[in-house]
Design a protein around this motif. Sequence first.
Motif, mmCIF file in Angstrom:
data_model
loop_
_atom_site.group_PDB
_atom_site.id
_atom_site.type_symbol
_atom_site.label_atom_id
_atom_site.label_comp_id
_atom_site.label_asym_id
_atom_site.label_seq_id
_atom_site.Cartn_x
_atom_site.Cartn_y
_atom_site.Cartn_z
ATOM 1 N N VAL A 180 -23.740 -8.551 24.086
ATOM 2 C CA VAL A 180 -24.406 -7.192 24.895
ATOM 3 C C VAL A 180 -24.349 -5.707 23.625
ATOM 4 C CG1 VAL A 180 -23.809 -5.600 26.384
ATOM 5 C CG2 VAL A 180 -22.634 -7.064 26.719
ATOM 6 N N GLU A 181 -26.075 -5.430 23.212
ATOM 7 C CA GLU A 181 -26.496 -4.536 22.494
ATOM 8 C C GLU A 181 -26.108 -3.172 22.899
ATOM 9 O OE1 GLU A 181 -30.284 -5.053 20.586
ATOM 10 O OE2 GLU A 181 -30.176 -6.684 21.612
ATOM 11 N N ALA A 182 -26.079 -2.677 24.237
ATOM 12 C CA ALA A 182 -26.428 -1.662 24.896
ATOM 13 C C ALA A 182 -26.346 -1.787 26.323
ATOM 14 C CB ALA A 182 -27.526 -1.233 24.486
ATOM 15 N N TYR A 202 -22.996 -1.628 34.895
ATOM 16 C CA TYR A 202 -24.060 -1.507 36.081
ATOM 17 C C TYR A 202 -25.122 -2.595 34.609
ATOM 18 C CZ TYR A 202 -26.042 -1.056 41.175
ATOM 19 O OH TYR A 202 -25.939 -0.930 42.163
ATOM 20 N N ASP A 203 -25.904 -2.226 33.906
ATOM 21 C CA ASP A 203 -27.217 -2.952 33.523
ATOM 22 C C ASP A 203 -26.945 -2.873 32.086
ATOM 23 O OD1 ASP A 203 -27.134 0.103 33.143
ATOM 24 O OD2 ASP A 203 -29.468 -0.199 34.000
ATOM 25 N N LEU A 204 -26.912 -3.909 30.850
ATOM 26 C CA LEU A 204 -27.274 -4.304 29.922
ATOM 27 C C LEU A 204 -28.635 -4.944 29.523
ATOM 28 C CD1 LEU A 204 -26.831 -7.777 29.947
ATOM 29 C CD2 LEU A 204 -24.426 -7.102 30.574
ATOM 30 N N VAL A 205 -28.738 -4.450 28.079
ATOM 31 C CA VAL A 205 -29.563 -5.221 26.899
ATOM 32 C C VAL A 205 -29.081 -6.151 25.819
ATOM 33 C CG1 VAL A 205 -31.061 -4.923 25.491
ATOM 34 C CG2 VAL A 205 -31.289 -4.029 27.500
ATOM 35 N N GLY A 206 -29.393 -6.952 25.802
ATOM 36 C CA GLY A 206 -29.014 -8.140 24.712
ATOM 37 C C GLY A 206 -28.677 -9.399 24.396
ATOM 38 N N GLY A 226 -37.307 -4.959 18.811
ATOM 39 C CA GLY A 226 -37.887 -3.777 17.852
ATOM 40 C C GLY A 226 -37.448 -2.665 19.483
ATOM 41 N N MET A 227 -37.637 -2.954 19.982
ATOM 42 C CA MET A 227 -37.022 -1.833 20.600
ATOM 43 C C MET A 227 -35.962 -1.313 21.030
ATOM 44 S SD MET A 227 -38.419 -1.028 25.054
ATOM 45 C CE MET A 227 -39.455 -1.338 25.106
ATOM 46 N N ASP A 228 -35.586 0.060 20.794
ATOM 47 C CA ASP A 228 -34.209 0.774 21.017
ATOM 48 C C ASP A 228 -33.173 -0.349 21.911
ATOM 49 O OD1 ASP A 228 -31.518 1.797 20.740
ATOM 50 O OD2 ASP A 228 -33.003 3.774 20.622
ATOM 51 N N ALA A 229 -32.218 -0.791 21.274
ATOM 52 C CA ALA A 229 -31.566 -1.548 22.924
ATOM 53 C C ALA A 229 -31.038 -0.077 23.839
ATOM 54 C CB ALA A 229 -30.052 -1.951 22.455
ATOM 55 N N ALA A 230 -30.931 0.976 23.103
ATOM 56 C CA ALA A 230 -30.526 2.052 24.323
ATOM 57 C C ALA A 230 -31.908 2.681 25.671
ATOM 58 C CB ALA A 230 -29.825 3.014 23.722
ATOM 59 N N VAL A 231 -32.714 2.665 25.012
ATOM 60 C CA VAL A 231 -33.749 3.157 25.392
ATOM 61 C C VAL A 231 -34.263 1.977 26.568
ATOM 62 C CG1 VAL A 231 -36.448 3.121 24.897
ATOM 63 C CG2 VAL A 231 -34.792 4.630 23.771
ATOM 64 N N ALA A 232 -34.054 0.795 25.628
ATOM 65 C CA ALA A 232 -34.267 -0.878 26.328
ATOM 66 C C ALA A 232 -33.420 -1.090 28.078
ATOM 67 C CB ALA A 232 -34.573 -1.819 25.469
ATOM 68 N N GLY A 264 -26.106 10.145 25.164
ATOM 69 C CA GLY A 264 -25.043 10.294 24.029
ATOM 70 C C GLY A 264 -24.969 8.303 23.908
ATOM 71 N N ARG A 265 -24.902 8.031 22.750
ATOM 72 C CA ARG A 265 -24.341 6.719 22.438
ATOM 73 C C ARG A 265 -22.744 6.642 22.040
ATOM 74 N NH1 ARG A 265 -30.000 4.731 20.134
ATOM 75 N NH2 ARG A 265 -31.308 6.010 20.594
ATOM 76 N N HIS A 266 -22.098 5.746 23.008
ATOM 77 C CA HIS A 266 -20.586 5.719 22.791
ATOM 78 C C HIS A 266 -20.196 4.137 22.649
ATOM 79 C CE1 HIS A 266 -20.802 9.561 24.805
ATOM 80 N NE2 HIS A 266 -22.082 8.662 25.674
ATOM 81 N N ALA A 267 -19.197 4.373 21.366
ATOM 82 C CA ALA A 267 -18.497 2.921 21.331
ATOM 83 C C ALA A 267 -17.825 2.588 22.703
ATOM 84 C CB ALA A 267 -17.638 2.906 20.399
ATOM 85 N N LEU A 268 -17.057 1.989 22.676
ATOM 86 C CA LEU A 268 -16.567 1.636 24.664
ATOM 87 C C LEU A 268 -15.551 2.110 24.764
ATOM 88 C CD1 LEU A 268 -16.440 -2.486 24.225
ATOM 89 C CD2 LEU A 268 -17.891 -1.580 25.596
ATOM 90 N N ASP A 269 -15.035 2.553 24.203
ATOM 91 C CA ASP A 269 -13.379 4.025 23.652
ATOM 92 C C ASP A 269 -14.318 4.934 23.955
ATOM 93 O OD1 ASP A 269 -14.166 4.829 21.440
ATOM 94 O OD2 ASP A 269 -12.425 4.943 20.467
ATOM 95 N N GLY A 270 -15.422 5.632 24.220
ATOM 96 C CA GLY A 270 -16.216 6.124 25.160
ATOM 97 C C GLY A 270 -16.497 6.666 25.996
ATOM 98 N N ALA A 271 -16.189 5.377 26.745
ATOM 99 C CA ALA A 271 -16.201 5.373 28.414
ATOM 100 C C ALA A 271 -16.090 6.497 29.314
ATOM 101 C CB ALA A 271 -15.893 3.845 28.868
ATOM 102 N N ALA A 272 -15.041 6.846 29.179
ATOM 103 C CA ALA A 272 -14.164 7.938 29.926
ATOM 104 C C ALA A 272 -15.299 9.224 29.923
ATOM 105 C CB ALA A 272 -12.873 7.920 29.381
ATOM 106 N N GLY A 273 -14.981 9.497 28.707
ATOM 107 C CA GLY A 273 -15.962 10.464 27.874
ATOM 108 C C GLY A 273 -17.555 11.109 28.987
ATOM 109 N N ALA A 274 -18.461 9.323 28.821
ATOM 110 C CA ALA A 274 -19.629 9.624 29.587
ATOM 111 C C ALA A 274 -20.048 9.627 30.777
ATOM 112 C CB ALA A 274 -20.195 8.360 29.115
ATOM 113 N N VAL A 275 -18.389 9.348 31.344
ATOM 114 C CA VAL A 275 -18.444 8.914 32.594
ATOM 115 C C VAL A 275 -18.023 10.940 33.326
ATOM 116 C CG1 VAL A 275 -17.208 8.520 35.163
ATOM 117 C CG2 VAL A 275 -18.349 6.795 33.291
#
Length: 350
Positions: free
Chosen positions: A51-53, A80-84, A128-134, A323-334
């Motif tokens: 998984v990239e994003a 729910y969704d991923l790109v990788g 070449g597309m930014d994984a977060a955008v994708a 926001g782009r977060h590492a896995l330990d930033g998931a709680a903050g994102a939610v």
Amino acid sequence: MTVETTAPAESGTVSPNPCVRMTGSGEPEQHIVAGGTDRPTAGRGQVVVEVEAAGVSYAEVQMLQHLHPFPPAFPFVPGYDLVGRITETGSGVTGFRVGDRVAAMPRQGAWQKYAAVPAKGLASVPEGMDAAVAVSLVTNGVTAYQMLHRLARSQPGDTVLVHGASGGVGTLVTQLAVHHGVRVIGTASPAKHAAVRALGAEPLDYRAPALVDAVRELAPNGVQAVFDHVGGSGLDDSWAMLADDGTLVSFDSSVAGYLPGQWFRPHVPALRRTVVRFFARLVRLTRRRQTMYYVKPGPDFHTDLAALYRLVDEGVLQPRIAGRHALDGAAGAVRALLEGSTLGKHVLIP
Ligand SMILES: NC(=O)c1ccc[n+]([C@@H]2O[C@H](COP(=O)([O-])OP(=O)(O)OC[C@H]3O[C@@H](n4cnc5c(N)ncnc54)[C@H](OP(=O)(O)O)[C@@H]3O)[C@@H](O)[C@H]2O)c1
């Protein structure tokens, strides 16, 4: 505002498959926990994706409150969704190979470094597309595209009402509609009206006491479509905003006030109204239409996601990454989604 959170310095052993688990219903800080699990292998018809994003979506907010339709049992790995990129293919997989860059919508299990997903739900992602955008377009983008073009079948010159035009789905419906020559009236909290206006829509406060009148002032004959994620009795207001032959697309029932575990009850008013209005139309009591939408990785998923990626390439669509977060930033994102404090999509970068 763009938020960046990073993983803390590593201590001890590194898991073969870092992941995030949702352990129960309650506060994100308590029940969204970073950890690790075994690296999966690809079963028949599956691929393993590095998984990239992975997207953080409102579905996870609802799962945390045990208010999502058919909620998974705790603990589980959400996402729910991923790109990788595919690292392994199982038997019976055709059309995709190791190394291919793909998007998937497994509904859960995306918040980990390696995820096993069904190959039949995959779509290609441009190099070449930014994984977060994708990834921001996988669930929200396909939802926006299909509601506008496949359900409402909006035409240039139409006027539509987008509820939550400041949200992940709403910003995309608005951008797609404006690009298509459709006039958009978009509801949002007043603090986000400037952002909604910048997308090309005319903002209104969804808390305005006479919202139907305000819409009718802007569109005296009513609007050709309303996109409604609020549900409940709000669907009657949305119905009243419609032109004589307009379409009401109900795509969630996130009405406040339900208790954890009441995951079906919020949808009952929407289901009831959809059935009643279907028969009213059948016997020609009305020319208006109410329909319900639920995104699926079906046959149109690939075509519509490809169309969205082309629009990004052409500069028409500019998905906003909150926001782009590492896995330990998931709680903050939610937490940010729960409080409605951000604009755009939060993404995890495992
Ligand atoms: N059916 C499907 O297949 C499908 C697919 C994707 C998403 N969804 C659903 O779509 C909804 C939106 O998702 P999202 O990712 O866009 O969430 P989001 O980014 O958190 O956006 C939520 C939006 O709702 C607005 N809002 C809050 N209270 C409102 C109210 N009372 N009336 C009207 N708008 C209100 C917010 O406005 P402010 O921020 O300005 O307050 C914001 O624009 C969620 O319920 C999600 O579950 C359904």
